[in-house]
Design a protein around this motif. Structure first.
Motif, PDB file in Angstrom:
ATOM      1  N   UNK A  23       0.816  -1.206   0.000  1.00 16.84           N
ATOM      2  CA  UNK A  23       0.000   0.000   0.000  1.00 16.84           C
ATOM      3  C   UNK A  23       0.848   1.254   0.000  1.00 16.84           C
ATOM      4  N   UNK A  24       1.913   1.255   0.790  1.00 13.93           N
ATOM      5  CA  UNK A  24       2.827   2.405   0.834  1.00 13.93           C
ATOM      6  C   UNK A  24       3.447   2.646  -0.538  1.00 13.93           C
ATOM      7  N   UNK A  25       3.884   1.572  -1.187  1.00 15.96           N
ATOM      8  CA  UNK A  25       4.528   1.700  -2.492  1.00 15.96           C
ATOM      9  C   UNK A  25       3.559   2.215  -3.556  1.00 15.96           C
ATOM     10  N   UNK A  26       2.324   1.697  -3.549  1.00 13.77           N
ATOM     11  CA  UNK A  26       1.359   2.086  -4.576  1.00 13.77           C
ATOM     12  C   UNK A  26       0.881   3.532  -4.413  1.00 13.77           C
ATOM     13  N   UNK A  27       0.960   4.063  -3.201  1.00 17.94           N
ATOM     14  CA  UNK A  27       0.606   5.471  -3.030  1.00 17.94           C
ATOM     15  C   UNK A  27       1.602   6.380  -3.746  1.00 17.94           C
ATOM     16  N   UNK A  28       2.832   5.925  -3.854  1.00 12.80           N
ATOM     17  CA  UNK A  28       3.874   6.704  -4.536  1.00 12.80           C
ATOM     18  C   UNK A  28       3.952   6.356  -6.012  1.00 12.80           C
ATOM     19  N   UNK A  29       3.735   5.088  -6.335  1.00  9.70           N
ATOM     20  CA  UNK A  29       3.854   4.603  -7.717  1.00  9.70           C
ATOM     21  C   UNK A  29       2.580   3.858  -8.110  1.00  9.70           C
ATOM     22  N   UNK A  30       1.481   4.583  -8.331  1.00  4.57           N
ATOM     23  CA  UNK A  30       0.202   3.921  -8.624  1.00  4.57           C
ATOM     24  C   UNK A  30       0.186   3.168  -9.948  1.00  4.57           C
ATOM     25  N   UNK A  31       1.178   3.395 -10.794  1.00  2.00           N
ATOM     26  CA  UNK A  31       1.205   2.684 -12.072  1.00  2.00           C
ATOM     27  C   UNK A  31       1.695   1.259 -11.969  1.00  2.00           C
ATOM     28  N   UNK A  32       2.233   0.864 -10.825  1.00  2.00           N
ATOM     29  CA  UNK A  32       2.706  -0.508 -10.668  1.00  2.00           C
ATOM     30  C   UNK A  32       1.542  -1.486 -10.535  1.00  2.00           C
ATOM     31  N   UNK A  33       1.710  -2.654 -11.084  1.00  3.29           N
ATOM     32  CA  UNK A  33       0.765  -3.759 -10.891  1.00  3.29           C
ATOM     33  C   UNK A  33       1.495  -4.839 -10.105  1.00  3.29           C
ATOM     34  N   UNK A  34       1.090  -5.043  -8.870  1.00  2.00           N
ATOM     35  CA  UNK A  34       1.825  -5.937  -7.980  1.00  2.00           C
ATOM     36  C   UNK A  34       1.087  -7.254  -7.811  1.00  2.00           C
ATOM     37  N   UNK A  35       1.826  -8.330  -7.970  1.00  2.00           N
ATOM     38  CA  UNK A  35       1.279  -9.679  -7.791  1.00  2.00           C
ATOM     39  C   UNK A  35       1.900 -10.286  -6.536  1.00  2.00           C
ATOM     40  N   UNK A  36       1.054 -10.812  -5.642  1.00  2.00           N
ATOM     41  CA  UNK A  36       1.531 -11.450  -4.423  1.00  2.00           C
ATOM     42  C   UNK A  36       1.618 -12.951  -4.665  1.00  2.00           C
ATOM     43  N   UNK A  37       2.790 -13.510  -4.433  1.00  2.00           N
ATOM     44  CA  UNK A  37       3.041 -14.932  -4.658  1.00  2.00           C
ATOM     45  C   UNK A  37       3.098 -15.628  -3.307  1.00  2.00           C
ATOM     46  N   UNK A  38       2.232 -16.595  -3.084  1.00  2.74           N
ATOM     47  CA  UNK A  38       2.222 -17.351  -1.838  1.00  2.74           C
ATOM     48  C   UNK A  38       2.986 -18.650  -2.029  1.00  2.74           C
ATOM     49  N   UNK A  39       3.709 -19.051  -1.009  1.00  2.57           N
ATOM     50  CA  UNK A  39       4.474 -20.286  -1.087  1.00  2.57           C
ATOM     51  C   UNK A  39       5.484 -20.362   0.030  1.00  2.57           C
ATOM     52  N   UNK A  40       6.098 -21.525   0.181  1.00  2.00           N
ATOM     53  CA  UNK A  40       7.105 -21.703   1.221  1.00  2.00           C
ATOM     54  C   UNK A  40       8.341 -20.879   0.887  1.00  2.00           C
ATOM     55  N   UNK A  41       9.177 -20.652   1.902  1.00  2.00           N
ATOM     56  CA  UNK A  41      10.405 -19.879   1.670  1.00  2.00           C
ATOM     57  C   UNK A  41      11.307 -20.546   0.631  1.00  2.00           C
ATOM     58  N   UNK A  42      11.548 -21.864   0.688  1.00  3.13           N
ATOM     59  CA  UNK A  42      12.374 -22.485  -0.365  1.00  3.13           C
ATOM     60  C   UNK A  42      11.796 -22.281  -1.757  1.00  3.13           C
ATOM     61  N   UNK A  43      10.465 -22.375  -1.888  1.00  2.36           N
ATOM     62  CA  UNK A  43       9.851 -22.173  -3.202  1.00  2.36           C
ATOM     63  C   UNK A  43      10.038 -20.743  -3.681  1.00  2.36           C
ATOM     64  N   UNK A  44       9.958 -19.788  -2.768  1.00  2.00           N
ATOM     65  CA  UNK A  44      10.126 -18.395  -3.162  1.00  2.00           C
ATOM     66  C   UNK A  44      11.577 -18.102  -3.536  1.00  2.00           C
ATOM     67  N   UNK A  45      12.523 -18.685  -2.841  1.00  2.00           N
ATOM     68  CA  UNK A  45      13.924 -18.491  -3.205  1.00  2.00           C
ATOM     69  C   UNK A  45      14.208 -19.083  -4.585  1.00  2.00           C
ATOM     70  N   UNK A  46      13.614 -20.221  -4.871  1.00  2.00           N
ATOM     71  CA  UNK A  46      13.770 -20.820  -6.197  1.00  2.00           C
ATOM     72  C   UNK A  46      13.167 -19.915  -7.273  1.00  2.00           C
ATOM     73  N   UNK A  47      11.985 -19.327  -6.964  1.00  2.00           N
ATOM     74  CA  UNK A  47      11.357 -18.420  -7.925  1.00  2.00           C
ATOM     75  C   UNK A  47      12.201 -17.165  -8.140  1.00  2.00           C
ATOM     76  N   UNK A  48      12.854 -16.679  -7.079  1.00  2.00           N
ATOM     77  CA  UNK A  48      13.754 -15.535  -7.215  1.00  2.00           C
ATOM     78  C   UNK A  48      14.894 -15.854  -8.179  1.00  2.00           C
ATOM     79  N   UNK A  49      15.483 -17.008  -8.026  1.00  2.00           N
ATOM     80  CA  UNK A  49      16.616 -17.388  -8.873  1.00  2.00           C
ATOM     81  C   UNK A  49      16.209 -17.570 -10.327  1.00  2.00           C
ATOM     82  N   UNK A  50      14.966 -17.957 -10.539  1.00  3.46           N
ATOM     83  CA  UNK A  50      14.488 -18.172 -11.909  1.00  3.46           C
ATOM     84  C   UNK A  50      13.879 -16.924 -12.529  1.00  3.46           C
TER      85      UNK A  50
END
Length: 305
Positions: A114-141
């Motif tokens: 919410x803080x970020x979108x108040x400054x940059x309303x043009x961003x489209x943010x997607x929230x990704x749910x998952x375990x920490x290992x899965x998120x680290x793998x997604x970061x690397x990819x």
């Protein structure tokens, strides 16, 4: 033909709010005569008086009240349009994928977004749910730009080579969620040794991370329920069926009927550090998200639970 103008509507609105022409002039940075001229123009448009004088200033007539009501909507609409158009020009406009472990995603992550979108309303943010290992793998990819993870006692030693970590301010520490009828509910804090005989509501994945289990160090905790979803877990707490471990980062997520009570760790227990994690070379949007997380984490440390 004289027509309504945005300036005229704004002047009428401010005169009504201030209760005087001079007050409106001061708010708008206009001269009083300029305010009077704009009101006269608007009265000519509507064909009737918008204000009537009284001992302490002016008040809106029936016609004035109608125009003031619509003027507020028009001005708000124009402001919203301007913000949306600014978003189209925003250099950070685009897509951004972010995620975090469950308790960080309960309050900290949504507020940072919410803080970020108040400054940059043009961003489209997607929230990704998952375990920490899965998120680290997604970061690397490259499928995730920012993730929140925690390190500390009882947590796995994640492979973080090649990733960039930004520490988030330490906030309230950890605590327990208890029903409002529980003896702890009236306490300012409890100690770890007081938790040994309590009945616990834990997460079904308690082996994955400490926040899913009972308080660390309790060798054989008494568990009443082990459930997968966070809302179910807190619902069972609200019903008086046990207490639950809740890190301070999620203290504000507890529902009605539940109170979060800090645990004074006395140098042991659930100590940990939260981090915002990106790839080695984060883009401007990812860097801005990290900044928003850091700013929100600082506020978490100063707000009362």
């Amino acid at each position: 033909m004289v027509e309504m103008t945005l300036v005229g509507l704004r002047v009428v609105l401010e005169v009504a709010r201030a209760g005087s022409f001079s007050g409106a002039a001061e708010r708008l940075g206009y001269s009083q005569s300029a305010v009077s001229r704009q009101v006269l123009v608007m009265e000519k448009v509507v064909g009737t008086a918008l204000f009537e004088r009284h001992a302490r200033g002016v008040r809106a007539t029936a016609a004035g009240e109608v125009l003031v009501r619509h003027a507020g909507r028009v001005i708000d609409g124009v402001a919203a349009a301007g913000q949306e158009l600014a978003g189209l020009r925003d250099r950070l406009a685009g897509r951004l994928s972010v995620g975090g472990y469950p308790t960080a995603s309960a309050v900290l992550l949504p507020r940072a977004i919410g803080r970020l979108l108040r400054v940059h309303p043009g961003l489209q943010i997607r929230v990704v749910e998952g375990s920490t290992p899965a998120q680290l793998q997604a970061l690397r990819r490259g499928r995730l730009e920012v993730a929140i993870l925690a390190t500390g006692k009882g947590l796995p030693a994640y492979e973080l080579d090649g990733l960039q970590l930004s520490e988030l301010a330490r906030g309230r520490g950890s605590g327990v969620a208890v029903a409002e009828s529980h003896a702890f509910a009236a306490r300012e804090f409890v100690r770890p040794d007081e938790l040994v005989d309590e009945v616990w509501v834990v997460g079904a994945r308690s082996g994955d991370a400490p926040e899913f289990g009972a308080w660390p160090g309790i060798e054989e905790p008494r568990v009443s329920f082990a459930v997968r979803d966070w809302p179910t877990r807190l619902g069972l707490v609200a019903a008086g069926l046990g207490i639950a471990l809740v890190p301070g980062v999620a203290a504000e997520s507890v529902p009605r009927g539940v109170r979060w009570v800090p645990v004074r760790e006395e140098g042991s227990g659930f100590g940990r550090t939260a981090w915002a994690v990106t790839g080695a070379d984060p883009g401007p949007a990812a860097s801005a998200m990290v900044g928003a997380l850091q700013a929100e984490a600082v506020e978490f440390g100063t707000r009362a639970p």
